[in-house]
Design a protein around this motif. Structure first.
Motif, PDB file in Angstrom:
ATOM      1  N   GLY A   1     -42.667  82.593  60.404  1.00 17.67           N
ATOM      2  CA  GLY A   1     -41.569  83.399  59.880  1.00 17.67           C
ATOM      3  C   GLY A   1     -40.610  83.844  60.959  1.00 17.67           C
TER       4      GLY A   1
ATOM      5  N   ARG B   1     -36.528  82.887  61.483  1.00 22.39           N
ATOM      6  CA  ARG B   1     -35.448  83.867  61.667  1.00 22.39           C
ATOM      7  C   ARG B   1     -34.653  83.604  62.949  1.00 22.39           C
ATOM      8  NH1 ARG B   1     -38.160  89.565  61.110  1.00 22.39           N
ATOM      9  NH2 ARG B   1     -40.122  88.448  61.405  1.00 22.39           N
TER      10      ARG B   1
ATOM     11  N   VAL C   1     -40.357  86.011  53.809  1.00 21.02           N
ATOM     12  CA  VAL C   1     -39.203  85.424  54.488  1.00 21.02           C
ATOM     13  C   VAL C   1     -38.126  85.024  53.480  1.00 21.02           C
ATOM     14  CG1 VAL C   1     -38.429  83.543  55.980  1.00 21.02           C
ATOM     15  CG2 VAL C   1     -40.601  84.679  56.437  1.00 21.02           C
TER      16      VAL C   1
END
Length: 349
Positions: free
Chosen positions: A138, A142, A173
């Motif tokens: 995750g 990002r 997410v």
């Protein structure tokens, strides 16, 4: 600024012929089976695959118009988040995000300052000096999103951005990505196989099969009125086409169903697998469609069992494991299927 594209790409025996428009602030999801042309479309927009014919325009800017115009990828205002993120392993998160601004001529200190701001926006300010191998899936997603947005692109391309995540991380997410896309003022194209990603993240769905658009519209409309077997399978519905005369519909593949609302002419019919009941003998009672079926296969789906049925109306049925045990259902078992007319949704073909 509207992005308008007629994507014509011929590669061997495959031809992509796709008209696509994206408005500012709009998220469009491109869905389709493997080999439908989704990745080819994304690569064409990114400048990685030149068009064979057609054009890509962002207002007065022409990015591709064979045979005379072609703007290479590095000169297009495009940010890309790849399925595997493709972060630079030798750079920490800060320098990964700063790479785009640096490549476009920004001074190192200014690029790092901008990268730090983006890491803060995606909640990773404390991971600026962390290398990709030390990030969770995750977190890496990002960082990849921050890297794509750090160049302030006019077009954001997301290629299966959640596919590499486990189920638990994906839920969180996905919500975070929806928030960031809601703040992004540019044009977004999301390529995905996952219907939930598309339904949650996109304002509009474009379904492509064999290089051409077969259906598009708002997620709720596409889910309610599928127009191909792929879309019906995507949203979990049985889909048939037939000819209606009043409340009777003769199916194109044979068989007949009774519907609640009268119609005339070519129609689509849909009904949920959960609406199909299975019985050891022909059921009576309230008016309903009944027909003999043979079990062709069973598959576990979360807390239900999906049963594939052969018969005059070859449908899918969702039943409980208890029902499987009670009826001793195995491939080859002969049963009766029942479906209430009120459970069938019809619309013009």
């Amino acid at each position: 600024m509207t992005l308008a594209a007629h994507l014509g790409v011929t590669r061997g025996d495959f031809t992509l012929d796709l008209d696509l428009t994206l408005d500012p602030g709009e998220v469009v999801a491109l869905l389709g089976p493997n080999g439908a042309g989704k990745s080819t479309a994304l690569r064409a927009l990114a400048g990685l695959t030149p068009l064979t014919e057609g054009a890509i325009r962002l207002n007065e800017q022409v990015w591709d118009a064979p045979p005379t115009e072609f703007v290479p990828a590095e000169h297009r205002s495009v940010g890309v988040v790849f399925q595997d993120y493709l972060l630079f392993a030798h750079l920490d998160a800060l320098d990964n995000v700063a790479f785009g601004p640096r490549a476009r001529g920004m001074r190192r200190s200014a690029a790092r300052e901008q990268a730090a701001d983006w890491l803060r926006r995606v909640g990773l300010a404390d991971y600026a000096r962390t290398r990709p191998r030390e990030l969770s899936g995750g977190q890496a997603q990002r960082v990849a999103l921050a890297r794509a947005l750090a160049v302030d692109p006019a077009l954001l391309l997301l290629d299966e951005p959640l596919a590499a995540l486990d189920a638990a991380t994906r839920v969180r997410v996905r919500a975070e990505l929806a928030h960031h896309l809601g703040d992004y003022p540019g044009h977004t194209l999301l390529v995905t196989h996952d219907p939930l990603d598309a339904m949650v993240l996109a304002d509009r769905l474009v379904i492509v099969e064999q290089g051409a658009v077969v259906q598009q519209g708002a997620p709720a409309e596409v889910a309610r009125r599928p127009r191909s077997d792929y879309v019906a399978d995507l949203v979990g519905l049985n889909l048939f086409r037939g000819t209606a005369t009043g409340t009777r519909v003769r199916l194109d593949g044979g068989g007949e169903l009774t519907v609640a609302e009268p119609a005339t002419g070519p129609v689509y019919l849909t009904f949920a697998p959960s609406a199909v009941g299975l019985h050891p003998e022909r059921p009576g009672g309230s008016p309903r469609n009944t027909w003999p079926v043979t079990v062709a296969g069973l598959e576990q789906h979360a807390h239900t069992v999906r049963v594939r049925l052969d018969g005059a109306v070859p449908a899918l049925a969702d039943i409980t494991p208890v029902t499987v045990a009670e009826l001793r259902i195995t491939p080859g078992t002969e049963l009766w299927a029942a479906l209430k007319a009120t459970e069938i949704h019809t619309y013009p073909a």
